[in-house]
Design a protein around this motif. Structure first.
Motif: not given
Ligand SMILES: *Cc1c(COP(=O)(O)O)cnc(C)c1O
Length: 494
Positions: A111, A141, A145, A227, A232, A236, A270
């Motif tokens: 993260k 979290t 995170t 996220s 965020r 990624q 992700n």
């Protein structure tokens, strides 16, 4: 580049998208279209280093930001904060298995890749559209995170950060990392509940009108580093493109050759960034979506039914102990061709019944992109042991889930394409589960003794940020019931 909501049509710039975090209708912001990288663009990216790749890709998505703002943000995030010059090294362990190590940042988990960058994007965005208000970052979290957000936002002017974590649902090391966080603008609170309680609580606070009014009176406004914030996701996307560039540059792939990507998945952020990279032109064949025993996603990919009405398990991969994967909403938006009404209906079903189903044709589309699989703690531990004994490569329990499901995929399908396995945490962060997996029969119970034992047994070094926790002062001791989260915020900020 403009953004719309997953639940209705709108058109919002990238600065507002990041500053606001979540759309007015409760949906998530998604790009209205995707930039494409042709062969020439890929070649140019491959020639540069990670930071150059990041600047290029981010500038395609964040068109409200100047080149200087992006360059500054990328520099602040990836120069000096990570262990190596390359923040996302690709390590081959086993024929055609490439581990994309995303955990060389200050908190030893992936993260950091986004959360070292986001604070800089957010302050720039708030400067453009925030009307001079200070941003209050609210985070729920499942472990990693929280610390990554705290580390990213600590002492960043114009921000305050509040983190809620499930008090018994994170590892001892994760907890220590959070409750020892320094910074004049940080607030950390345990929840007597699991991650979903924390996340639901945060969502409720975000839409609490009285709270918003009271914050505004103090010149404060909520923002999100979870996220669900597109800020965020954007960083990624970079490492998927970068991994492909590295494979080509190292002659492991010829340009355009397909490879697979295995991702240990929780909130679906992700892996979704990987899907965005694929749309941009990265030739990914299958995304292998790996779940732990909380197999809500792999079941969804197999059946087209998302059903959170099931037992919740606490596992050795706590950052994937999730039954509501928020970013899946963005995937539904993609699959439905941007049908906000459809997505809104499914999310409403999820909220009221805990369950929804997608049509047959959509399921077929989903299965074309994804292979889903789940593995329990025992199978994960066996994979850690096998990888270590065969290749002397050490992975954490989250990464092990992906590595295990990746091998099952190869066996089930005979697809022997090269595979990138996304490695999301340092094994040291989960030494308690890793030690027995590599044959240490009676590991020490103390956190730091475990780190030393792991270092001794494997001949690898304890990451500096974890070593530095020894003797850290506990600064945050509060823990509350989920129903008391709003109260905590009022006490902290108002
Ligand atoms: C957050 C996290 C995951 C899950 O990532 P999602 O984007 O939520 O799917 C996996 N592994 C680790 C170590 C994490 O911290």
């Amino acid at each position: 580049m403009d953004y719309t909501s997953t639940r209705s049509q709108c058109s919002v710039g990238s600065a507002r998208t990041i500053a606001q975090g979540i759309a007015d209708d409760g949906g998530l912001f998604v790009p209205r279209s995707f930039p494409r990288l042709d062969a020439t663009a890929m070649q140019k990216l491959a020639a540069g280093d990670y930071r150059a790749r990041a600047r290029e890709i981010l500038s395609l998505y964040l068109t409200d930001f100047t080149a200087d703002e992006i360059a500054h943000s990328v520099g602040a995030a990836y120069s000096g904060k990570f262990e190596n010059d390359d923040p996302a090294p690709l390590v081959e362990a086993g024929e055609g298995r490439f581990f994309l190590e995303l955990w060389h940042g200050p908190t030893c988990a992936f993260k950091d890749m986004a959360l070292q960058l986001l604070p800089h994007l957010l302050t720039a965005a708030a400067g453009k559209v925030g009307g001079g208000k200070e941003s209050v970052i609210l985070v729920a979290t499942s472990g990693d995170t929280g610390k990554a957000a705290l580390d990213g936002f600590a002492d960043i002017p114009g921000t305050k950060i509040v983190v809620f974590y499930p008090q018994d649902g994170v590892s001892a090391m994760q907890k220590l990392q959070m409750i020892s966080q320094r910074g004049s603008n940080v607030f950390v609170c345990g929840i007597a509940g699991n991650f979903d309680h924390a996340q639901s609580g945060v969502k409720a606070i975000f839409s609490d009108e009285a709270m918003k009014r009271d914050l505004a009176a103090k010149n404060l406004t909520f923002s999100s580093a979870n996220s669900i914030n597109f800020g965020r996701l954007a960083p990624q996307i970079v490492y998927y493109v970068s991994a492909y560039c590295d494979l080509v540059r190292r002659k492991k792939l010829v340009p355009g050759q397909r490879f697979n990507v295995a991702v240990p998945t929780g909130n679906f952020g992700n892996i979704l960034a990987g899907v965005y990279a694929r749309i941009m032109g990265v030739p990914v064949g299958k995304f292998i979506c790996a779940s732990n025993r909380n197999a809500v996603l792999s079941d969804f990919i197999a059946t087209g039914v998302y059903d959170r009405n099931r037992e919740f398990f606490t596992t050795t991969s706590p950052s994937m102990d999730i039954l509501i994967s928020s970013n899946l909403e963005r995937m539904l938006h993609l699959l439905s061709g941007g049908d906000g009404e459809f997505v809104g209906r499914k999310m409403e079903q999820l909220r009221t019944t805990g369950r929804y189903a997608i049509p047959e044709a959509m399921l077929a589309q989903l299965q074309e992109i994804f292979f889903g699989g789940s593995c329990d703690d025992e199978a994960g531990a066996r994979r850690i042991g096998k990888l270590f004994s065969e290749t002397h490569y050490l992975v954490d329990p989250h990464t092990a889930v992906a590595a295990e499901v990746c091998e099952r995929y190869r066996e089930a399908t005979g697809d022997a394409s090269p595979c990138v396995i996304v490695s999301t945490a340092s094994p040291y962060k989960f030494a308690g589960a890793v030690l027995p997996a590599i044959g240490v029969k009676t590991p020490p119970s103390d956190g730091f003794a475990m780190l030393e034992k792991l270092s001794e047994t494997t001949g690898t070094e304890i990451p500096a940020p974890l070593a530095a926790l020894r003797g850290a002062e506990i600064l945050h001791k509060t823990s509350v019931a989920p129903s008391e989260m709003a109260r905590f915020i009022r006490d902290a900020l108002l």
